[in-house]
Design a protein around this motif. Structure first.
Motif, PDB file in Angstrom:
ATOM      1  N   GLU A   1     -15.389   8.567   1.887  1.00 23.66           N
ATOM      2  CA  GLU A   1     -15.126   7.128   1.718  1.00 23.66           C
ATOM      3  C   GLU A   1     -13.766   6.937   1.047  1.00 23.66           C
ATOM      4  N   LEU A   2     -12.980   6.009   1.570  1.00 19.40           N
ATOM      5  CA  LEU A   2     -11.685   5.680   0.975  1.00 19.40           C
ATOM      6  C   LEU A   2     -11.880   4.502   0.026  1.00 19.40           C
ATOM      7  N   LEU A   3     -11.823   4.783  -1.261  1.00 19.62           N
ATOM      8  CA  LEU A   3     -12.046   3.759  -2.274  1.00 19.62           C
ATOM      9  C   LEU A   3     -10.730   3.483  -2.988  1.00 19.62           C
ATOM     10  N   TYR A   4     -10.144   2.349  -2.687  1.00 20.22           N
ATOM     11  CA  TYR A   4      -8.823   2.010  -3.211  1.00 20.22           C
ATOM     12  C   TYR A   4      -8.922   1.293  -4.555  1.00 20.22           C
ATOM     13  N   GLY A   5      -7.863   1.431  -5.330  1.00 15.07           N
ATOM     14  CA  GLY A   5      -7.701   0.635  -6.538  1.00 15.07           C
ATOM     15  C   GLY A   5      -8.696   0.931  -7.636  1.00 15.07           C
ATOM     16  N   PHE A   6      -9.027  -0.126  -8.375  1.00 13.54           N
ATOM     17  CA  PHE A   6      -9.863   0.033  -9.567  1.00 13.54           C
ATOM     18  C   PHE A   6     -11.271   0.498  -9.217  1.00 13.54           C
ATOM     19  N   GLU A   7     -11.772   0.088  -8.061  1.00 11.75           N
ATOM     20  CA  GLU A   7     -13.094   0.562  -7.635  1.00 11.75           C
ATOM     21  C   GLU A   7     -13.079   2.081  -7.491  1.00 11.75           C
ATOM     22  N   GLY A   8     -12.018   2.596  -6.862  1.00 11.00           N
ATOM     23  CA  GLY A   8     -11.894   4.035  -6.701  1.00 11.00           C
ATOM     24  C   GLY A   8     -11.742   4.744  -8.033  1.00 11.00           C
ATOM     25  N   PHE A   9     -10.964   4.156  -8.935  1.00 12.11           N
ATOM     26  CA  PHE A   9     -10.750   4.763 -10.253  1.00 12.11           C
ATOM     27  C   PHE A   9     -12.064   4.821 -11.029  1.00 12.11           C
ATOM     28  N   THR A  10     -12.840   3.748 -10.964  1.00 16.56           N
ATOM     29  CA  THR A  10     -14.141   3.707 -11.633  1.00 16.56           C
ATOM     30  C   THR A  10     -15.068   4.766 -11.066  1.00 16.56           C
TER      31      THR A  10
ATOM     32  N   ASN B   1     -13.954  -3.912 -20.311  1.00 14.36           N
ATOM     33  CA  ASN B   1     -12.937  -4.886 -20.730  1.00 14.36           C
ATOM     34  C   ASN B   1     -11.519  -4.369 -20.508  1.00 14.36           C
ATOM     35  N   VAL B   2     -11.306  -3.749 -19.354  1.00 16.47           N
ATOM     36  CA  VAL B   2      -9.985  -3.245 -19.013  1.00 16.47           C
ATOM     37  C   VAL B   2      -9.083  -4.434 -18.709  1.00 16.47           C
ATOM     38  N   PRO B   3      -7.939  -4.545 -19.351  1.00 18.83           N
ATOM     39  CA  PRO B   3      -7.034  -5.690 -19.142  1.00 18.83           C
ATOM     40  C   PRO B   3      -6.615  -5.825 -17.687  1.00 18.83           C
ATOM     41  N   SER B   4      -6.384  -7.051 -17.273  1.00 10.81           N
ATOM     42  CA  SER B   4      -6.031  -7.331 -15.882  1.00 10.81           C
ATOM     43  C   SER B   4      -4.730  -6.649 -15.474  1.00 10.81           C
ATOM     44  N   GLY B   5      -3.782  -6.509 -16.420  1.00  9.39           N
ATOM     45  CA  GLY B   5      -2.509  -5.854 -16.114  1.00  9.39           C
ATOM     46  C   GLY B   5      -2.698  -4.401 -15.733  1.00  9.39           C
ATOM     47  N   ILE B   6      -3.577  -3.706 -16.440  1.00 10.73           N
ATOM     48  CA  ILE B   6      -3.874  -2.303 -16.139  1.00 10.73           C
ATOM     49  C   ILE B   6      -4.598  -2.206 -14.801  1.00 10.73           C
ATOM     50  N   LYS B   7      -5.558  -3.102 -14.581  1.00  7.59           N
ATOM     51  CA  LYS B   7      -6.281  -3.115 -13.312  1.00  7.59           C
ATOM     52  C   LYS B   7      -5.338  -3.330 -12.139  1.00  7.59           C
ATOM     53  N   LYS B   8      -4.359  -4.200 -12.322  1.00 11.94           N
ATOM     54  CA  LYS B   8      -3.420  -4.512 -11.247  1.00 11.94           C
ATOM     55  C   LYS B   8      -2.612  -3.281 -10.847  1.00 11.94           C
ATOM     56  N   VAL B   9      -2.129  -2.527 -11.840  1.00 13.54           N
ATOM     57  CA  VAL B   9      -1.361  -1.315 -11.549  1.00 13.54           C
ATOM     58  C   VAL B   9      -2.229  -0.302 -10.821  1.00 13.54           C
ATOM     59  N   ILE B  10      -3.472  -0.151 -11.275  1.00 12.80           N
ATOM     60  CA  ILE B  10      -4.386   0.797 -10.629  1.00 12.80           C
ATOM     61  C   ILE B  10      -4.714   0.338  -9.215  1.00 12.80           C
ATOM     62  N   ASP B  11      -4.901  -0.957  -9.024  1.00 11.49           N
ATOM     63  CA  ASP B  11      -5.178  -1.487  -7.680  1.00 11.49           C
ATOM     64  C   ASP B  11      -4.037  -1.182  -6.714  1.00 11.49           C
ATOM     65  N   GLN B  12      -2.826  -1.182  -7.207  1.00 13.62           N
ATOM     66  CA  GLN B  12      -1.652  -0.957  -6.363  1.00 13.62           C
ATOM     67  C   GLN B  12      -1.412   0.519  -6.057  1.00 13.62           C
ATOM     68  N   ASN B  13      -1.898   1.407  -6.932  1.00 14.69           N
ATOM     69  CA  ASN B  13      -1.483   2.808  -6.834  1.00 14.69           C
ATOM     70  C   ASN B  13      -2.588   3.832  -6.608  1.00 14.69           C
ATOM     71  N   TYR B  14      -3.832   3.466  -6.841  1.00 18.45           N
ATOM     72  CA  TYR B  14      -4.870   4.508  -6.877  1.00 18.45           C
ATOM     73  C   TYR B  14      -5.720   4.543  -5.610  1.00 18.45           C
ATOM     74  N   LEU B  15      -6.093   5.756  -5.241  1.00 15.92           N
ATOM     75  CA  LEU B  15      -7.031   5.984  -4.140  1.00 15.92           C
ATOM     76  C   LEU B  15      -7.921   7.158  -4.485  1.00 15.92           C
ATOM     77  N   TYR B  16      -9.220   6.952  -4.357  1.00 18.32           N
ATOM     78  CA  TYR B  16     -10.191   8.034  -4.539  1.00 18.32           C
ATOM     79  C   TYR B  16     -10.926   8.239  -3.224  1.00 18.32           C
ATOM     80  N   ILE B  17     -10.957   9.491  -2.772  1.00 21.09           N
ATOM     81  CA  ILE B  17     -11.711   9.814  -1.562  1.00 21.09           C
ATOM     82  C   ILE B  17     -12.959  10.553  -1.997  1.00 21.09           C
ATOM     83  N   SER B  18     -14.099   9.969  -1.712  1.00 25.94           N
ATOM     84  CA  SER B  18     -15.375  10.508  -2.179  1.00 25.94           C
ATOM     85  C   SER B  18     -15.753  11.772  -1.410  1.00 25.94           C
ATOM     86  N   PRO B  19     -16.725  12.528  -1.900  1.00 24.02           N
ATOM     87  CA  PRO B  19     -17.200  13.715  -1.181  1.00 24.02           C
ATOM     88  C   PRO B  19     -17.726  13.391   0.221  1.00 24.02           C
ATOM     89  N   LEU B  20     -18.063  12.127   0.467  1.00 31.63           N
ATOM     90  CA  LEU B  20     -18.539  11.712   1.790  1.00 31.63           C
ATOM     91  C   LEU B  20     -17.402  11.208   2.680  1.00 31.63           C
TER      92      LEU B  20
END
Length: 329
Positions: free
Chosen positions: A92-101, A71-90
């Motif tokens: 993979e470039l996972l941007y935004g909230f998917e990457g944060f999760t 139940n993460v608020p949409s406002g928080i998700k939006k900021v994470i979508d704009q700023n976050y990137l997770y690169i997996s051990p394989l």
């Protein structure tokens, strides 16, 4: 029959944990074209994953992603979508909230997703409020507190290299892996992100010429050369060269002491010309740690500028506090 064949192929891949197209041709006795048609269908349905590049391409079962409803608020998700990137051990470039999760799962903290997401947004907001101006990080005070004499009039970052607790920023990740993997596509992504910021700097400070800091380590694909081509700034350039003065090449990132970094920058970077007629110059580098390279380069430029000149330094990423964190770039 078509559906049955597709399900049998999926079953084979799941049972064997991997398969190549030519293996499937032999097992099922159908054409290469037919096999690839079924594989494409399974890929589109997100039931398998394609790994590798020709000629070594494997198809593996797709792991089911466990949905986390925090139940993460949409406002928080939006900021994470704009700023976050997770690169997996394989890789993979996972941007935004998917990457944060995915990141929270990787550190086994998925149950604290909501709290971590809120903390990330708060941290980002606090740092931006303190350091950023017009979507840029102004690190001029940091530079002046580091050196007795400064020759850079303004030091700006597009972003920090990393954030406390949350690690490398989106640009920090892209710069690191673009250089390490010599990936032109990642350089183009970086160019797309920073070009509007650089254009604003060019306009605000009436920049007349641009200088790209030369690379130290020989690579087939040089990050700074690729970035210069991708940015295509349409400005006259002043060419610098990096000269090896000893038996081995020593990169700035390998030096732990500030004094060593100053010597390295001072005695290895040279201008090809003798005089500079441009008054407002923009220095560009991939990362700023101590600021030694910028400051020593600006010192040389100012000694050759005809008349009074202003030098603005721009780094894609820079250190938040010290410069140890930038060693890996």
């Amino acid at each position: 029959m078509v559906t049955n064949t597709k399900e049998r192929i999926l079953g084979y891949i799941r049972d064997h944990k991997q398969a190549r197209a030519h293996d499937l041709v032999k097992v099922f006795g159908i054409s290469q074209v037919a096999i690839h048609k079924h594989l494409k269908n399974l890929l589109n349905k997100d039931q398998i994953t394609r790994v590798g590049k020709p000629p070594l391409v494997f198809y593996v079962p797709k792991e089911k992603k466990e949905e986390i409803d925090a139940n993460v608020p949409s406002g928080i998700k939006k900021v994470i979508d704009q700023n976050y990137l997770y690169i997996s051990p394989l890789g993979e470039l996972l941007y935004g909230f998917e990457g944060f999760t995915t990141w929270t799962k990787s550190i086994h903290e998925e149950k604290r997703l909501y709290k971590l997401a809120d903390e990330y947004v708060s941290t980002l907001g606090r740092i931006k409020k303190h350091f950023q101006s017009k979507n840029l990080v102004d690190a001029t005070k940091k530079l002046r507190s580091t050196f007795k004499e400064t020759y850079v009039d303004k030091l700006l970052y597009a972003d920090f290299y990393s954030l406390p607790k949350f690690g490398k920023t989106k640009l920090g990740q892209l710069v690191l892996y673009a250089k390490q993997s010599q990936n032109r596509e990642l350089v183009n992504q970086i160019s797309t992100l920073v070009n509007p910021l650089i254009q604003k700097v060019v306009q605000e400070f009436s920049i007349e010429s641009v200088v790209f800091i030369p690379p130290t380590v020989p690579r087939t694909l040089q990050f700074m050369d690729e970035l210069e081509a991708a940015l295509n700034l349409k400005l006259p350039s002043i060419e610098l060269v990096k000269v090896a003065t000893g038996e081995v090449v020593v990169a700035q990132k390998t030096l732990a002491r500030l004094e060593e970094r100053i010597i390295n920058a001072r005695d290895t970077i040279f201008m090809k010309g003798n005089k500079v007629s441009y008054h407002n110059i923009l220095l560009i580098d991939d990362a700023a740690g101590s600021g030694s390279t910028f400051n020593e380069t600006a010192k040389k430029l100012k000694s050759t500028i005809i008349g009074k000149g202003t030098i603005i330094a721009f780094a894609i990423v820079g250190s938040l506090k010290g410069f140890d964190v930038i060693r890996e770039v």
